[in-house]
Design an enzyme around this catalytic site. Structure first.
Site, PDB file in Angstrom:
ATOM      1  CB  VAL A 103      44.901  32.314  37.117  1.00 45.07           C
ATOM      2  CG1 VAL A 103      46.242  32.436  36.404  1.00 45.07           C
ATOM      3  CG2 VAL A 103      43.753  32.477  36.125  1.00 45.07           C
ATOM      4  N   PRO A 149      47.727  46.450  36.436  1.00 43.30           N
ATOM      5  CG  PRO A 149      49.938  47.151  36.643  1.00 43.30           C
ATOM      6  CD  PRO A 149      48.537  47.671  36.624  1.00 43.30           C
ATOM      7  CG  ASP A 198      39.788  48.619  37.993  1.00 45.19           C
ATOM      8  OD1 ASP A 198      40.549  49.611  37.998  1.00 45.19           O
ATOM      9  OD2 ASP A 198      39.633  47.894  38.981  1.00 45.19           O
ATOM     10  N   GLY A 249      40.100  43.672  47.507  1.00 45.40           N
ATOM     11  CA  GLY A 249      40.216  45.010  46.930  1.00 45.40           C
ATOM     12  C   GLY A 249      38.837  45.599  46.784  1.00 45.40           C
ATOM     13  N   GLY A 250      38.730  46.613  45.941  1.00 46.22           N
ATOM     14  CA  GLY A 250      37.452  47.270  45.753  1.00 46.22           C
ATOM     15  C   GLY A 250      36.386  46.377  45.156  1.00 46.22           C
TER      16      GLY A 250
END
Length: 272
Positions: A85, A130, A127, A14-15
């Protein structure tokens, strides 16, 4: 780099960079290896910012925050070794509408604890969404990517890097002052983002435009409407000022609600 090469099993991107499941050789443990976007390796100001902020993040020790074990760089490649996790993001859970209101009401206090802990140490997430909240196989909830937006730079810079994904996703969770690029965005932006996610967990929808209070969408205690709507106030001074206040109000309402009264219903969102 402390993790073996090649990095390992690709988890996602992602970013904030790409994440791999890896093994830390020295301690023989499974970790999450996050490699930051290579564009930042060429930023002359990035190295100083990375070291300063990463040291702060590595000091965050909380059961509901993904731990940072190690950080550093190999040439222009910067990385974090973090707690792995074994589970899924809450995006997956919300998307499948498998989250009962009672579960959402159990999750929010834990997120509040994590946010309050970080805020007390001067760290703002910026940020909350979910995708950045992980649920392990044993049911524990942890916030990931704490403070990385501060390391990587402004939200506008991140938006440019992440393209469509960022535009379609994160801005919907941003506080108005954060989205508008107002200077001096503080911890109350996290509280707003928590409110967006709180509403989404309860109703399966985002609070966009003229939206109904959550009790109009799902069977919950109407007193929770005020809690959710207060987190979503457009003006920071009208919101909750501390995440711990959100937790206190949620727990006060749920503790006074019996199992057969709306608020702790076992009806799943998708069936409501």
């Amino acid at each position: 780099m402390a993790a073996r090469e090649p990095p390992g099993e690709f988890i996602g991107a992602g970013g904030m960079g790409a994440v791999y499941k890896a093994r830390q050789a020295g301690l023989d443990r499974v970790v999450a290896l996050k490699i930051l976007p290579e564009e930042f390796g060429h930023d002359v100001k990035f190295a100083l910012r990375f070291t300063r902020e990463a040291r702060t993040l590595a000091k965050l020790t909380h059961p509901n925050i993904v731990s940072v074990f190690e950080f550093g760089n190999v040439g222009d490649t910067y990385y974090f070794l973090m707690e792995f996790v074994d589970g899924s993001t809450l995006r997956d859970v919300v998307k499948d509408r498998q989250l009962a209101p009672e579960h959402a009401l159990a999750i929010v206090p834990k997120l509040c604890d994590a946010l309050q802990y970080a805020h007390d140490k001067g760290v703002v997430h910026r940020d909350i969404k979910p995708e950045n909240i992980l649920m392990s196989a044993d049911g524990s909830v942890k916030i990931a990517d704490f403070g990385l937006s501060r390391i990587l730079g402004s939200e506008s810079h991140l938006e440019q890097l992440t393209g469509t994904h960022q535009v379609m996703g994160t801005p919907r969770y941003m506080a108005p002052e954060q989205f508008e690029g107002t200077h001096g965005v503080d911890h109350r932006a996290d509280i707003y983002s928590l409110g967006v996610f709180f509403y989404e967990m309860l109703t399966g929808e985002l609070p966009i435009g003229r939206f109904a209070p959550p009790s109009k969408k799902v069977e919950i205690d109407v007193r929770l409407d005020e809690v959710v709507l207060r987190t979503l106030e457009k003006e920071p001074q009208r919101r909750y000022q501390r995440a711990s206040q959100v937790k206190s109000d949620v727990q006060s309402i749920t503790s006074s609600t019996s199992g057969d009264v709306p608020g702790l219903t076992r009806t799943f969102i998708g069936d409501a």
